[in-house]
Design a protein around this motif. Structure first.
Motif, PDB file in Angstrom:
ATOM      1  N   GLY A 176       1.040  -1.435   0.099  1.00  0.00           N
ATOM      2  CA  GLY A 176       0.104  -0.041  -0.064  1.00  0.00           C
ATOM      3  C   GLY A 176       0.962   1.189   0.032  1.00  0.00           C
ATOM      4  O   GLY A 176       1.977   1.051   0.447  1.00  0.00           O
ATOM      5  N   ARG A 177       0.471   2.244  -0.517  1.00  0.00           N
ATOM      6  CA  ARG A 177       1.188   3.382  -0.720  1.00  0.00           C
ATOM      7  C   ARG A 177       0.921   4.379   0.423  1.00  0.00           C
ATOM      8  O   ARG A 177      -0.084   4.637   1.076  1.00  0.00           O
ATOM      9  CB  ARG A 177       0.800   4.217  -1.988  1.00  0.00           C
ATOM     10  CG  ARG A 177       1.775   5.224  -2.195  1.00  0.00           C
ATOM     11  CD  ARG A 177       1.437   6.238  -3.495  1.00  0.00           C
ATOM     12  NE  ARG A 177       1.078   5.322  -4.883  1.00  0.00           N
ATOM     13  CZ  ARG A 177       2.048   5.279  -5.724  1.00  0.00           C
ATOM     14  NH1 ARG A 177       3.234   6.216  -5.612  1.00  0.00           N
ATOM     15  NH2 ARG A 177       2.072   4.653  -6.852  1.00  0.00           N
ATOM     16  N   LEU A 233       6.275   2.184  10.418  1.00  0.00           N
ATOM     17  CA  LEU A 233       5.765   2.742   9.145  1.00  0.00           C
ATOM     18  C   LEU A 233       6.060   4.091   8.855  1.00  0.00           C
ATOM     19  O   LEU A 233       6.481   4.545   7.663  1.00  0.00           O
ATOM     20  CB  LEU A 233       4.053   2.543   8.987  1.00  0.00           C
ATOM     21  CG  LEU A 233       3.867   1.094   8.852  1.00  0.00           C
ATOM     22  CD1 LEU A 233       2.098   1.065   9.035  1.00  0.00           C
ATOM     23  CD2 LEU A 233       4.146   0.227   7.678  1.00  0.00           C
ATOM     24  N   ARG A 234       6.103   4.914   9.882  1.00  0.00           N
ATOM     25  CA  ARG A 234       6.545   6.409   9.827  1.00  0.00           C
ATOM     26  C   ARG A 234       8.017   6.255   9.126  1.00  0.00           C
ATOM     27  O   ARG A 234       8.276   7.275   8.117  1.00  0.00           O
ATOM     28  CB  ARG A 234       6.684   7.034  11.079  1.00  0.00           C
ATOM     29  CG  ARG A 234       5.560   7.708  11.428  1.00  0.00           C
ATOM     30  CD  ARG A 234       5.888   8.587  12.806  1.00  0.00           C
ATOM     31  NE  ARG A 234       4.724   8.460  13.692  1.00  0.00           N
ATOM     32  CZ  ARG A 234       3.747   9.220  13.559  1.00  0.00           C
ATOM     33  NH1 ARG A 234       3.711  10.450  12.948  1.00  0.00           N
ATOM     34  NH2 ARG A 234       2.776   9.211  14.604  1.00  0.00           N
ATOM     35  N   ASN A 259       6.228   6.171  -1.172  1.00  0.00           N
ATOM     36  CA  ASN A 259       6.854   5.003  -0.905  1.00  0.00           C
ATOM     37  C   ASN A 259       5.676   3.898  -0.577  1.00  0.00           C
ATOM     38  O   ASN A 259       4.403   4.212  -0.236  1.00  0.00           O
ATOM     39  CB  ASN A 259       7.544   4.842   0.532  1.00  0.00           C
ATOM     40  CG  ASN A 259       8.857   5.556   0.222  1.00  0.00           C
ATOM     41  OD1 ASN A 259       9.186   5.728  -0.952  1.00  0.00           O
ATOM     42  ND2 ASN A 259       9.747   5.677   1.251  1.00  0.00           N
ATOM     43  N   PHE A 260       5.809   2.642  -0.848  1.00  0.00           N
ATOM     44  CA  PHE A 260       5.029   1.527  -0.685  1.00  0.00           C
ATOM     45  C   PHE A 260       5.582   0.715   0.523  1.00  0.00           C
ATOM     46  O   PHE A 260       6.851   0.701   0.748  1.00  0.00           O
ATOM     47  CB  PHE A 260       4.806   0.584  -1.879  1.00  0.00           C
ATOM     48  CG  PHE A 260       3.906   1.060  -3.214  1.00  0.00           C
ATOM     49  CD1 PHE A 260       2.760   0.868  -3.074  1.00  0.00           C
ATOM     50  CD2 PHE A 260       4.686   1.469  -4.225  1.00  0.00           C
ATOM     51  CE1 PHE A 260       1.872   1.261  -4.125  1.00  0.00           C
ATOM     52  CE2 PHE A 260       3.896   1.871  -5.168  1.00  0.00           C
ATOM     53  CZ  PHE A 260       2.306   1.895  -5.301  1.00  0.00           C
ATOM     54  N   VAL A 261       4.476   0.093   1.431  1.00  0.00           N
ATOM     55  CA  VAL A 261       5.094  -0.716   2.308  1.00  0.00           C
ATOM     56  C   VAL A 261       4.124  -2.086   2.202  1.00  0.00           C
ATOM     57  O   VAL A 261       3.292  -2.056   1.907  1.00  0.00           O
ATOM     58  CB  VAL A 261       4.769   0.042   3.870  1.00  0.00           C
ATOM     59  CG1 VAL A 261       5.555   1.298   3.944  1.00  0.00           C
ATOM     60  CG2 VAL A 261       3.241   0.262   4.247  1.00  0.00           C
ATOM     61  N   ASN A 262       4.546  -3.002   3.009  1.00  0.00           N
ATOM     62  CA  ASN A 262       3.903  -4.213   3.260  1.00  0.00           C
ATOM     63  C   ASN A 262       2.539  -3.907   3.792  1.00  0.00           C
ATOM     64  O   ASN A 262       2.410  -3.147   4.631  1.00  0.00           O
ATOM     65  CB  ASN A 262       4.543  -5.475   3.803  1.00  0.00           C
ATOM     66  CG  ASN A 262       5.489  -5.930   3.011  1.00  0.00           C
ATOM     67  OD1 ASN A 262       5.626  -5.937   1.682  1.00  0.00           O
ATOM     68  ND2 ASN A 262       6.512  -6.392   3.811  1.00  0.00           N
TER      69      ASN A 262
END
Ligand code: HEM
Length: 353
Positions: free
Chosen positions: A239-240, A259-260, A268-271
């Protein structure tokens, strides 16, 4: 004098028309409103509640469709499975992309591969792929193209792109669940010839509340239960940051801190699932309960009883997911039985024949 009257009438009409457009209630990418890519051109007014589709029946679809005489291409399902297995094993994120591609195809104009088009029968280029939920976000197109090219070599003009998308989602689900999720996916969809970016406002967005989520699924003929079941797909993929960075304060503090740091750039994208990022499993529901999900649309499910049930039983969720994916694959299908006019079997999935 009559010319003057006609001019006055015309001006009055135009003034009224413009006012109506400005005042009308805009449902403009509901739940996606804060997307920075929002293009006001895409923001036409449409009725808030669309007529509900009947429970999707999938008229004209059947299992093993390409093993039949008139639609004979027995190698089709194997070709797709090989292409998906190879791609997803090498890079699991592509499997997440393929499952989402299927969802985004079916919710807009039914499962007719309209999501794959880059230009349409009327020469439109402002296609679904350009819509806010899809642009710079959907992935897996190259796997569909690779499978389709191999199928066209084996049996030209027989297998639709819409079926390739559906089978690819089925196979990606199987690979990412390590064989635990086996969807009975029927075939027989035909490909549409139109696609419009503004119609992607039928997709629920990350800022949606529970009522909006239920409504968007209801409009497709799917139940609230199926909405909760299918949301479990947010146990894989990415997810962005700019779609959830207003929620750090509502998240589990340790996850929020992590996440921060990952979100130093809002693009950026994270899981989506920090615990088992590449496994299609029931972890999503534990994450909802533990405030370890990204989007508002995930967090609002915490009030739903089914979340606890799914969090506690893998088998319950897996069987429901198989059934709900099969149902989603029936939404608005165009088949030889439905007598739809503007349909075809595309030779190349990104463009009409
Ligand atoms: C319930 C309403 C839903 C909302 C509001 C929603 C929203 C989103 C959003 C915002 C993303 C991240 C996109 C990005 O940042 O680029 C995402 C990713 C994803 N969604 Fe959904 N989604 C919903 C339902 C579904 C359903 C029904 C499925 C499939 C069954 C699904 C499968 C996925 C997958 C697999 C990803 C990761 C894609 C990737 O990594 O490429 N979602 N979703």
């Amino acid at each position: 004098m009559s010319k003057l009257l006609a001019l006055v009438t015309l001006l009055a009409f135009l003034a009224g028309h413009v006012a109506a457009q400005q005042e009308g209630p805009y449902v403009c990418f509901n739940g996606w409103l804060r997307l920075p890519t929002l293009n006001p051109q895409l923001c036409r007014s449409r009725p808030r509640i669309q007529p509900r589709r009947l429970n999707p029946r999938g008229e004209g679809l059947s299992y093993g469709y390409y093993n039949n005489n008139s639609t004979y291409c027995p190698s089709a399902e194997r070709i797709i499975k090989d292409a998906v297995t190879k791609a997803v094993t090498a890079y699991p994120g592509i499997g997440a992309g393929l499952i989402r591609l299927f969802f985004h195809d079916c919710f807009v104009r039914g499962c007719d591969a309209s999501v794959l088009l880059t230009t349409t029968a009327t020469g439109n280029r402002d296609v679904e792929r350009e819509g806010p939920p899809n642009k710079d976000s959907l992935r897996g197109f190259e796997v569909i193209d690779e499978a389709k090219a191999a199928i066209e070599k084996a049996c030209p003009g027989v297998v639709s792109c819409a079926d390739v998308v559906a089978y690819a989602a089925r196979d990606a689900s199987s690979v990412l669940s390590n064989g635990r999720i086996n969807i009975r996916m029927a075939g027989g969809r035909l490909d549409g010839r139109e696609s419009f970016a503004n119609e992607t406002d039928q997709l629920p967005g990350p800022f949606s509340n529970l009522t909006q989520l239920e409504e968007s699924f209801y409009n497709q003929g799917l139940s609230s239960d199926e909405m909760v079941t299918l949301s479990g797909a947010h146990t894989i993929g990415r997810g962005r940051c700019n779609l959830f960075s207003d929620r750090f304060g509502d998240m589990d503090p340790a996850l929020a801190a992590k996440l921060r740091a990952q979100c130093s750039d809002s693009n950026n994208f994270v899981n989506q699932d920090d615990v088992t990022p590449n496994a299609l499993d029931k972890q999503y529901y534990r994450n909802v309960i533990d405030k370890k999900v990204l989007f508002n649309s995930d967090a609002v499910l915490s009030s739903v009883a089914e979340v606890t049930e799914n969090a506690n039983s893998a088998t319950i969720w897996e069987r429901k997911f198989e059934q709900a994916m099969e149902n989603m694959g029936k939404i608005g299908v165009k088949t030889r039985a439905t007598g739809d006019q503007d349909v075809e079997i595309r030779r190349v999935c990104s463009r009409v024949n």
